[in-house]
Motif scaffolding. Structure first.
Motif, PDB file in Angstrom:
ATOM      1  N   VAL A  92       0.800  -1.083  -0.015  1.00 36.22           N
ATOM      2  CA  VAL A  92       0.034  -0.128  -0.041  1.00 36.22           C
ATOM      3  C   VAL A  92       0.990   1.264  -0.065  1.00 36.22           C
ATOM      4  O   VAL A  92       0.517   2.463  -0.654  1.00 36.22           O
ATOM      5  N   TYR A 322      -4.328   6.142   4.573  1.00 34.27           N
ATOM      6  CA  TYR A 322      -3.562   5.353   3.222  1.00 34.27           C
ATOM      7  C   TYR A 322      -4.623   4.987   2.216  1.00 34.27           C
ATOM      8  O   TYR A 322      -5.251   3.891   2.157  1.00 34.27           O
ATOM      9  N   ASP A 323      -5.158   5.904   1.742  1.00 39.10           N
ATOM     10  CA  ASP A 323      -6.491   5.994   1.125  1.00 39.10           C
ATOM     11  C   ASP A 323      -6.380   5.879  -0.524  1.00 39.10           C
ATOM     12  O   ASP A 323      -7.466   5.899  -1.160  1.00 39.10           O
ATOM     13  N   GLY A 324      -5.323   5.634  -1.038  1.00 42.15           N
ATOM     14  CA  GLY A 324      -5.186   5.157  -2.124  1.00 42.15           C
ATOM     15  C   GLY A 324      -4.754   6.901  -2.975  1.00 42.15           C
ATOM     16  O   GLY A 324      -4.803   6.485  -4.383  1.00 42.15           O
ATOM     17  N   ASN A 329      -0.348   2.655  -3.592  1.00 44.90           N
ATOM     18  CA  ASN A 329      -1.170   1.842  -4.064  1.00 44.90           C
ATOM     19  C   ASN A 329      -2.837   1.968  -3.271  1.00 44.90           C
ATOM     20  O   ASN A 329      -2.763   2.395  -2.204  1.00 44.90           O
ATOM     21  N   ARG A 330      -3.657   1.297  -3.880  1.00 45.87           N
ATOM     22  CA  ARG A 330      -5.163   1.548  -3.517  1.00 45.87           C
ATOM     23  C   ARG A 330      -5.260   0.405  -2.102  1.00 45.87           C
ATOM     24  O   ARG A 330      -4.299  -0.361  -1.795  1.00 45.87           O
ATOM     25  N   ARG A 331      -6.438   0.594  -1.428  1.00 46.99           N
ATOM     26  CA  ARG A 331      -6.567   0.012  -0.297  1.00 46.99           C
ATOM     27  C   ARG A 331      -6.954  -1.354  -0.541  1.00 46.99           C
ATOM     28  O   ARG A 331      -6.758  -2.159   0.363  1.00 46.99           O
ATOM     29  N   ASP A 332      -7.191  -1.809  -1.890  1.00 46.29           N
ATOM     30  CA  ASP A 332      -7.138  -3.475  -1.944  1.00 46.29           C
ATOM     31  C   ASP A 332      -5.879  -4.134  -1.795  1.00 46.29           C
ATOM     32  O   ASP A 332      -5.604  -5.333  -2.043  1.00 46.29           O
ATOM     33  N   TYR A 333      -4.920  -3.361  -1.692  1.00 44.05           N
ATOM     34  CA  TYR A 333      -3.474  -3.934  -1.416  1.00 44.05           C
ATOM     35  C   TYR A 333      -3.330  -4.410  -0.053  1.00 44.05           C
ATOM     36  O   TYR A 333      -2.512  -4.938   0.384  1.00 44.05           O
TER      37      TYR A 333
END
Lengths: 469, 473
Positions: A92, A322-324, A329-333
């Motif tokens: 992230v 850490y909102d992307g 990287n984005r939160r799906d990381y």
């Protein structure tokens, strides 16, 4: 081997020109080259040539201003560092480069220590095995099919495998003590507020502590003397004086110090080798003139729920940034484990559940603080295991997050209270895996913990054992 | 027959505190005068990994000072809390604010239409500022973008963090305000108090003071039981982002009419946030809240609870000036100065001290203080307040107020002469060059060898010119 020496021995050798800073740093890199591929302790190794160049600069003007002058060290990758990426073991953050140094790093650099690497860990501190990382699991130097413990696993491995002289770990619920125990090194969870958290990427702000990891209690005392103290950048740092830990450690009388032992700590879940090792350690303490006393901690079982409600609540807030948008990287990381903790915390803080979970956990935390006060009024320190088992197999907990949580059963209850705890080696299992014990003291009693640990280590040689690599 | 309604308004007012550094870091607190965006920033106000907030003591003192001036009680043990929501201007994903234990609570502000109870006064941090822009226009160039990331003509939103972390005081009232004019009076009075205490500049246009009104109407007619309906209505409309008192008054007036119309039709207005369009003079929907927002407040673990303590509190009290209301009512009794005039001349305690000296000088010089103040407020006499000496000002007043008498006939005669002898200048005046009036006034006084009331001469000149123009046409 230079890296078997204590910090004070290294310092003496440097001042007497028996060897050079270059020699020490070179040895670290030799060991890194030998073991990093196998153990995966580092996320980022500082460029060797740059580190050696720094070492040569230091050699030109050997200084006795600090015991840490010219001493190579590593940082858990949760501390931000100017010019060297900080990942917190999560993609992230991507290759985030901080524009500023964590206070603890700056203090060490100011003392003349040399940073050589940033260490693998459970991402954001979320874990007890250093498997929850986007950089591959850290492996235990005593048995590479096993985990190193966590979350400061990379730090512990670096010391055990002699890849650095000391490390700065971070302990939120056992993250320094657990890998210290599983890798046969010494680690200190400091009193909350003893060391500045500025520049330490927050997991659970009210639990997070910054502490030393090294081969001995003595080394930990040397390091704490440098990194402790009030920081104007951390409102929760304490302005209590920083004692001369090294001097007190050597001179403090431990005769008639009372060590409390509670039956709640030695229940069914505890591995029999570990029970035996701690029983043996009690004998050593008795020989030192220490008094062993039976005490009781009825609330012991509530440590896990308190920790796993408040910790995730705070982490759900701390990771919101850490909102992307700004970082890598984005939160799906975020990994599954991290996502789980964010969701648990978000739930515990939500309207309608806050009273039932977060508030109740805070009330239990208050009871815990009182329980510790009570316990530590009838004894000076409490002796207990660090972990219920020795190092687990890699992947063993992958599908059992609940079991993973229970690894922390002995270490989670100190962080909500704030008391310090020194973890140190006290034996080996029949399968030749290290066993650790922890000595828990009153707020700001690090000096007593060091004295007990140091004098125990002068009588035992568990801490000098090292893995064959 | 139409229902009649009671207007129910509660207000929330934010003011940016004028401290030298920001709320939780050492960055300069001067967002409105910054020469460039993003120059007053650091890891803390950018919300970078590992950064921690350290509260600004001066900002806390300012909050408590305002609370005391509003007659509030003070929470001796207070704390900060985290308020969570995602927005690009909020770099941490939460705002550090105060939830259940504000520094101050239970105060009052008096207005001519009744008492307004203050529910709470608390301290928080301001957000960054968003600027919506198109690439290659002026605002974008001055923000020094990275052109490789974007292409020409693209719509972008830029963030300026100079304002991020600036201390912000929020004052919340009970729903005690019952008209647009009272809302305006309350807001103006609050600004006057804040400025007087030197807490904030409250520059409305820049957003240094922001007004929000929660407006709803309650039916008062169909009370057949005769019992007055005291319940709050089942809805409220939040009027937000108002940056002038006039717009506040107009916006509320518009809302009251709009809501009455909906209620008259037997419906209930939607619970929503509305803005005010100054050009069209209407309010408009900004956001409809389907569900209550969950900010997941919890105590800020990075900042220990704040114990105010009696020593600190009394030090704050001692440092406070005489309350503004007290000064103004004393002036009214002592010198006959109307409080609303006093408010126009005096914004700061040091100005009050200076003015008090001037009033004494007026008195000693045998001048009527009330009249002098009237002249000052309406700028009928030009003096430099707070810089001219008392003596100079008194002399100016004495000269200005000692005028020679003149009969209307005589004045009109001389004015006619002067106007007739200067037809070109009279034509200039008629065509709009009004500054030539001073020429006529000077000529008239010179010719009569008298010191006359300039306003009176001006009226006469206008009248004569108008008559002439009438005759010519």
């Amino acid at each position: 081997m230079l890296l078997d020496k204590t910090i004070q021995e290294l310092h003496k050798g440097l001042v007497n020109k028996e060897f050079s800073v270059f020699d020490i740093v070179k040895e670290c890199y030799d060991h890194i080259e030998q073991s990093q591929r196998k153990l995966n302790a580092f996320i980022t190794v500082v460029d060797k040539d740059a580190a050696l160049k720094q070492a040569m600069e230091k050699d030109k003007a050997i200084s006795s201003s600090s015991l840490l002058y010219g001493i190579p060290f590593v940082l858990k990758d949760t501390y931000v560092s100017r010019g060297i990426r900080t990942t917190c073991a999560s993609r992230v953050l991507g290759d985030f480069i901080s524009p500023y140094n964590a206070t603890v790093l700056q203090k060490l650099l100011d003392a003349g220590a040399i940073l050589i690497g940033k260490m693998n860990m459970d991402a954001w501190g979320h874990g007890a095995t250093s498997e929850n990382t986007d950089f591959g699991p850290v492996r235990n130097p005593w048995d590479a099919t096993r985990v190193a413990g966590g979350s400061s696993g990379g730090c512990a491995v670096a010391i055990a495998a002699r890849m650095a002289v000391f490390a700065i770990g971070e302990d939120t619920g056992g993250s320094i003590r657990n890998p210290a125990a599983w890798c046969n090194i010494t680690g200190l969870k400091v009193t909350y507020g003893r060391v500045s958290r500025y520049g330490c990427i927050a997991y659970a702000s009210s639990f997070d502590t910054v502490g030393p990891m090294a081969k001995t209690a003595e080394d930990c005392a040397v390091i704490l003397g440098v990194i402790a103290g009030k920081d104007p950048y951390d409102a929760t740092s304490s302005s209590n004086d920083v004692p001369d830990y090294v001097n007190i450690m050597q001179t403090k009388k431990v005769k008639n110090v009372v060590i409390g032992i509670s039956k709640e700590f030695y229940g069914d879940g505890l591995d029999s080798d570990i029970r035996q090792a701690i029983f043996d350690a009690q004998k050593v303490f008795k020989d030192m003139g220490v008094i062993i006393k039976d005490i009781s901690m009825p609330l012991f079982d509530y440590g896990i729920p308190v920790y796993y409600l408040i910790g995730p609540s705070e982490t759900s807030s701390n990771l919101a940034r850490y909102d992307g948008v700004r970082y890598g990287n984005r939160r799906d990381y975020f990994t599954e484990e991290t996502t789980r903790r964010i969701m648990m915390g978000t739930h515990a803080l939500s309207t309608g559940y806050y009273d039932e979970y977060y508030r109740k956990a805070q009330k239990a935390r208050t009871l815990f603080i009182k329980e510790y006060e009570k316990m530590l009024s009838v004894c000076d320190v409490v002796l207990m295991p660090v972990t219920p088992t020795h190092a687990t197999k890699i992947g063993e907990f992958a599908n059992d997050p609940l079991k993973n949580l229970l690894v922390d059963v002995y270490t989670v209850s100190q962080n909500p209270v704030g008391v310090p705890s020194l973890a140190l080696p006290c034996g080996f299992s029949q399968s030749k895996l290290p066993i650790g014990m922890q000595i828990v003291g009153k707020m700001f009693s690090e000096d007593l913990l060091f004295a007990l640990g140091h004098q125990y280590q002068s009588r035992t040689n568990w801490h000098t054992q090292k893995p064959s690599l | 027959m139409k229902e009649s309604y009671t207007t129910i308004i509660g207000m929330e007012i934010h003011a940016e505190v004028k401290t030298s550094s920001k709320m939780f870091c050492g960055c300069k607190n001067d967002p409105f005068h910054a020469p460039k965006p993003n120059i007053y920033t650091c890891p803390v106000c950018l919300g970078l990994p590992g950064a921690l907030p350290v509260p600004n003591k001066k900002a806390i003192e300012a909050t408590i000072t305002l609370g005391l001036a509003l007659g509030c009680k003070i929470n001796m043990l207070s704390k900060f809390d985290r308020k969570h929501y995602f927005y690009p201007d909020l770099p941490k994903g939460y705002q550090i604010s105060q939830y259940d234990i504000p520094f101050c609570y239970d105060g009052i502000v008096q207005t001519s239409e009744g008492t307004v109870r203050i529910r709470r006064v608390h301290l928080e941090e301001d957000t960054a500022k968003l600027m919506h822009s198109t690439i290659n226009n002026e605002a974008f160039d001055s923000a020094q973008p990275r052109p490789e990331l974007t292409s020409k003509g693209e719509h972008v939103t830029l963030i300026d963090f100079n304002r991020s972390g600036v201390p912000l005081i929020e004052v919340v009232t009970e729903p005690d305000i019952h008209s647009a004019s009272q809302a305006k009076e309350y807001a103006k009075k609050l600004r006057q108090i804040i400025r007087y205490l030197g807490i904030a500049e409250c520059d409305m246009e820049q957003g240094g003071m922001r007004l929000e009104a929660n407006i709803s109407l309650r039916g008062i007619r169909n009370q057949e039981s005769g019992i007055r309906n005291q319940e709050l209505p089942p809805y409220k409309v939040e009027l937000k982002n108002i940056n002038s008192f006039r717009f506040l008054e107009k916006g509320i007036a518009y809302e009251v009419a709009r809501q009455a119309e909906i209620l008259d039709a037997g419906k209930t207005p939607i619970q929503e946030t509305r803005g005010y369009d100054a050009e069209k003079q209407i309010t408009f929907t900004q956001r409809v809240k389907e569900t209550a927002e969950d900010y997941r407040y919890f105590p800020e673990p990075d900042i220990p609870p704040i114990r105010v303590g009696h020593t600190w509190l009394s030090a704050i009290q001692r440092a406070m000036p005489e309350p503004m209301d007290g000064v103004f009512s004393r002036w009214q009794k002592q010198y006959g100065v109307l409080p609303e005039y006093a408010g126009q001349l005096c914004e700061k305690p040091e100005q009050a001290t200076w003015l008090e000296g001037l009033f004494q000088a007026f008195d000693a010089a045998g001048l009527a203080v009330g009249m002098c103040v009237n002249f000052l407020v309406h700028k009928r006499i030009q003096v430099n307040l707070f810089s001219d000496s008392y003596e100079t000002i008194c002399n100016t007043f004495q000269q200005a107020t000692q005028l020679d008498d003149v009969s209307d006939d005589e004045l009109n005669r001389v004015v006619s002469e002067v106007v007739l002898q200067n037809p070109k200048i009279a034509a200039q005046y008629t065509s709009g060059k009004t500054q030539v009036m001073n020429f006529f006034i000077g000529q008239v006084m010179k010719r009569m060898q008298k010191k006359l009331d300039a306003k009176k001469v001006e009226r006469a000149v206008k009248k004569i010119i108008a008559q002439q123009n009438h005759e010519l046409s």
